[in-house]
Every structure is written in structure tokens, then in C-alpha cells.
Write an enzyme that holds these catalytic residues in place. Structure first.
Site, PDB file in Angstrom:
ATOM      1  N   ASP A 192       0.932  -1.051   0.243  1.00 52.22           N
ATOM      2  CA  ASP A 192       0.004  -0.109  -0.076  1.00 52.22           C
ATOM      3  C   ASP A 192       0.806   1.294   0.019  1.00 52.22           C
ATOM      4  OD1 ASP A 192      -2.090  -2.023   0.096  1.00 52.22           O
ATOM      5  OD2 ASP A 192      -2.238  -1.540   2.433  1.00 52.22           O
ATOM      6  N   ARG A 227     -14.673  -1.153 -25.243  1.00 55.04           N
ATOM      7  CA  ARG A 227     -15.445  -1.452 -23.971  1.00 55.04           C
ATOM      8  C   ARG A 227     -14.816  -0.345 -22.741  1.00 55.04           C
ATOM      9  NH1 ARG A 227     -15.729  -8.106 -23.506  1.00 55.04           N
ATOM     10  NH2 ARG A 227     -17.864  -8.081 -24.087  1.00 55.04           N
ATOM     11  N   GLN A 271      -1.623  -9.436  -6.790  1.00 54.86           N
ATOM     12  CA  GLN A 271      -0.868  -8.239  -6.787  1.00 54.86           C
ATOM     13  C   GLN A 271       0.116  -8.316  -5.563  1.00 54.86           C
ATOM     14  OE1 GLN A 271      -3.709  -4.314  -7.295  1.00 54.86           O
ATOM     15  NE2 GLN A 271      -4.759  -6.130  -6.525  1.00 54.86           N
ATOM     16  N   MET A 285      -5.603  -2.813  -5.246  1.00 53.34           N
ATOM     17  CA  MET A 285      -5.394  -2.930  -3.698  1.00 53.34           C
ATOM     18  C   MET A 285      -4.962  -1.418  -3.285  1.00 53.34           C
ATOM     19  SD  MET A 285      -4.364  -6.388  -2.284  1.00 53.34           S
ATOM     20  CE  MET A 285      -5.681  -8.067  -2.161  1.00 53.34           C
ATOM     21  N   ARG A 331     -16.963  -3.471 -18.082  1.00 54.12           N
ATOM     22  CA  ARG A 331     -16.420  -4.778 -17.455  1.00 54.12           C
ATOM     23  C   ARG A 331     -15.649  -4.325 -16.021  1.00 54.12           C
ATOM     24  NH1 ARG A 331     -19.708  -6.676 -20.064  1.00 54.12           N
ATOM     25  NH2 ARG A 331     -19.730  -8.578 -21.469  1.00 54.12           N
TER      26      ARG A 331
HETATM   27  O1  F6P Z   1      -2.372  -3.985   3.350  1.00 53.61           O
HETATM   28  C1  F6P Z   1      -2.205  -4.652   2.087  1.00 53.61           C
HETATM   29  C2  F6P Z   1      -3.429  -5.346   1.781  1.00 53.61           C
HETATM   30  O2  F6P Z   1      -3.063  -6.208   0.737  1.00 53.61           O
HETATM   31  C3  F6P Z   1      -4.474  -4.150   1.196  1.00 53.61           C
HETATM   32  O3  F6P Z   1      -4.085  -3.532   0.013  1.00 53.61           O
HETATM   33  C4  F6P Z   1      -5.724  -4.772   1.254  1.00 53.61           C
HETATM   34  O4  F6P Z   1      -6.935  -4.019   1.484  1.00 53.61           O
HETATM   35  C5  F6P Z   1      -5.583  -5.821   2.407  1.00 53.61           C
HETATM   36  O5  F6P Z   1      -4.138  -5.736   2.648  1.00 53.61           O
HETATM   37  C6  F6P Z   1      -6.204  -7.273   1.927  1.00 53.61           C
HETATM   38  O6  F6P Z   1      -6.299  -8.156   3.123  1.00 53.61           O
HETATM   39  P1  F6P Z   1      -6.217  -9.471   3.408  1.00 53.61           P
HETATM   40  O7  F6P Z   1      -5.063 -10.118   2.613  1.00 53.61           O
HETATM   41  O8  F6P Z   1      -6.417  -9.835   5.035  1.00 53.61           O
HETATM   42  O9  F6P Z   1      -7.474  -9.891   2.528  1.00 53.61           O
END
Ligand code: F6P
Length: 357
Positions: free
Chosen positions: A136, A171, A283, A178, A275
């Protein structure tokens, strides 16, 4: 010297590369005077006293390995100091483990939640050095976290591939990226992969403005549009809500995620075929990119140097071209959001990209 190491919170690329960086530098400098203990599944292992002595061989051949050899778990900070009747709190259990194991220090790799607990341990007398991990990139005090660049490569590849199919079918595509409550990953990915609209939590959007941006592209002869949308993106109406109202509104939202809601809203506004593509945990998986391997190694060596110098209570951070220690008390509990008038947002606007605002 006894060093306990743990990885905590959501995993990301580069955790093993960073563990290796710390270990190799410690073994190189201290030889048999150091023993590294691997604490399993993050703070869970520290709470339950689940750790094991490691050897240099454990850190061989892991530079490019995804995930974490130590395992990880999410242990909410707010539960650390509460205790069931006749039970020690998780914090007390962690302090007991450190005492019993006679750890001279802990090396903790994690993101925001992890840093709050790391700071708590530090405030209770444990020698702690941390490394900034998260796709993040929202940790305060460092310009870059590891995992971020690898995740950006993957998300960018998704949008690259979407281009051809979006063109063929004329489209509109929404690619949900994330990033939790921060827009770093979406902003960087969107620019790197040529998205047409970028929606991030820091810049609330209106569906009408997004529709207008798509319409403008079509009128200029473009066959398709790609929207890079952060999973944490919010509408202008949502931005006006109190925390409680927002929570209730999101709980009542009849869609699995924000991109499906936007797709529906755009469909009814424009009549277009929309879509949604969500790369999700893709990721976070797989090998770290070369840039992350380099960053993890630099951070790992910097952490080992702090340990040798006896400097604790800090996170190793990227500032300019340097790796510097930043006090944990300054990092804990603070989020680093995208500056809405920063250079990257301006670059995107100068290219003609829309933020839906
Ligand atoms: O903090 C990293 C992250 O991948 C965020 O981007 C995402 O919101 C969250 O973790 C997802 O968490 P989990 O793996 O617990 O579903």
C-alpha cells in the site's frame, strides 16, 4: 546476541529478501556471536512462545522467494492490551516470551497495524528495529515501502493486458487495485500503464464526472477507456459522511466492491458495456521485482547496522537516496496518503487524465 525476527500483517513480495538482508549482514559482522530466532506467524508466535533457532542456511536461496518463510498473521492492535479474566494480555504474553527467550532485540517487518504494536513493545522496554513492508506504501516516515514496486508491476501488467481486449470490444473497463485506504498503488499503476481515469480515496469522485471523461474520449474517437480504481475509492457524497454513516452505507452497499457499484452506476448513466477486472491478491504474490530486492537488501543491512550499534526504537526508512532511522513513536498510528496537489497527481492531470472530481 539473540535476535528474534517476525513478519506480521498481510504478506507482500520482498519479505524473505529483507529477512535475508538482515541475517546475512548480522552473520557477516557477528559470526557465531549471533543467533537468530524465527518467530512463527507474526505476533501470534511471540504471544504463544512459538519460535525456533535458525541458521545461515535458512536464509540461502530466498532472495527471490515470494511470501514469508516465517509465516504471518493479522493480530489487531486494539486487542493487544485487553485480557480475558484470569488471563494475561497479549502484550504481557509477548513481554514474557521476550524475557524467557532472552532476546536482546526484535526485528519486526510490517505495515501500519504492525508498527503500532512494535511501538507498544518498544515503550515497554523491548529493543525493537522495524522494516517498512506493504504493497500500500501508506506508512508514514518512509517514501517507499517494500512490496509496493512489485505490486505495481503486477497491477500494471493487468492494465497493459486489458488494453487489447478493451480496444477489440470498444469497452469501458474498471480495474480495481489494492491499497487499502491509500491511493498510491492505483496512482502509480494508473500512470505507468496508461489508464484514462484514476480514482483514489484521497480525491473523492462523482460518477457524472467519470462518465463525462469517458464521453470526452469517445467524442475524440477513442474506442475504449480504462479506469484504474482504488479499492478504497470514495464518492463525493461518501466524503461528506461521518465515520458512522459511512460504515452503515458501505455495509448496506449491494455490491461486492466499489468497482461493481461504479460499473452499475456508469451503465445506467451511459448505457455502455462496462467490465470489471479485479487482480486482488495476485498483486501481493510471487517473486519481488529487482527494485524491491535491492530495497529490501538495503533496508535489511541498515537494520542489522542499527542492531550492531545498539540503536533501537526505530524503523529503517527511505528518505531521498538514503536509508535512515525514524523513531517508532513518530511512525505508529499515522497514515501516509497521496498528496492531492503533489507532483504525481499534477503529472496525471497534465496528461489529461481524469480523477473523477
Ligand atoms: O495491506 C495490504 C493489503 O493487501 C491491502 O491492500 C488490502 O486491502 C488488504 O491487505 C487485504 O487484506 P487480506 O489479505 O487480509 O484480505
Amino acid at each position: 546476541m539473540k535476535v528474534g525476527m517476525l513478519t506480521s500483517g498481510g504478506d507482500c513480495q520482498g519479505l524473505n529478501a529483507a529477512l535475508r538482508g538482515v541475517a546475512k549482514a548480522l552473520y557477516n559482522e557477528l559470526g557465531s556471536n549471533v543467533t537468530i530466532y524465527g518467530i512463527r506467524d507474526g505476533y501470534r508466535g511471540l504471544i504463544e512462545g512459538d519460535y525456533h533457532a535458525m541458521s545461515p542456511r535458512d536464509f540461502s536461496d530466498i532472495l527471490t522467494l515470494g511470501g514469508t518463510i516465517l509465516g504471518t498473521s493479522r493480530q489487531p492492535f486494539k486487542s493487544m492490551q485487553t485480557a480475558e479474566e484470569n488471563e494475561e494480555s497479549k502484550l504481557d504474553k509477548m513481554l514474557t516470551t521476550c524475557r524467557r527467550a532472552r532476546f536482546d532485540c526484535l526485528v519486526i517487518l510490517g505495515g501500519n497495524g504492525t508498527h503500532k504494536t512494535a511501538n507498544l513493545l518498544s515503550e515497554h522496554g523491548i529493543n525493537v528495529v522495524t522494516l517498512p513492508k506493504t504493497i500500500d506504501n501508506d506508512l508514514w516516515g518512509t517514501q517507499m515501502t517494500f512490496g509496493f514496486q512489485s505490486a505495481m508491476d503486477i497491477a500494471s501488467q493487468v492494465i497493459d493486458n486489458i488494453h487489447s481486449t478493451a480496444f477489440s470490444h470498444s469497452r469501458v473497463f474498471i480495474v480495481e487495485v489494492m491499497g487499502h485506504k491509500a491511493g498510491w498503488l492505483t496512482l502509480h499503476t494508473g500512470i505507468a500503464s496508461g489508464a484514462d481515469v484514476i480514482l483514489i480515496p484521497e480525491i473523492p469522485y462523482s460518477t457524472k464526472a467519470v462518465a463525462a471523461a469517458i464521453d470526452k474520449r469517445q467524442r475524440s474517437g477513442k474506442r475504449f477507456s480504462i479506469i484504474a480504481m482504488a479499492e478504497g475509492a470514495i464518492t463525493k457524497d461518501e466524503a461528506k459522511m461521518s465515520k458512522k454513516e459511512f460504515k452503515a452505507a458501505r455495509a448496506a452497499m449491494p455490491y461486492p466492491s466499489v468497482s461493481y457499484r461504479l460499473a452499475e452506476d456508469l451503465r445506467s448513466l451511459t448505457g455502455q458495456e462496462i467490465r470489471v477486472a479485479i487482480p486482488g491478491h495476485f498483486q501481493r504474490g510471487g517473486a519481488p521485482c529487482a527494485a524491491d530486492r535491492l530495497l529490501c537488501t538495503r533496508l535489511g543491512v541498515a537494520a542489522a547496522n542499527l542492531i550492531r550499534e545498539g540503536k533501537f526504537g526505530c524503523m529503517v526508512a527511505v528518505q531521498g537516496d538514503k536509508i535512515v532511522p525514524v523513531p517508532l513513536k513518530d511512525v505508529a498510528g499515522k497514515l501516509k496518503g497521496v498528496p492531492v496537489d503533489g507532483e504525481l497527481v499534477r503529472t496525471a492531470r497534465d496528461l489529461g487524465l481524469s480523477f473523477g472530481d
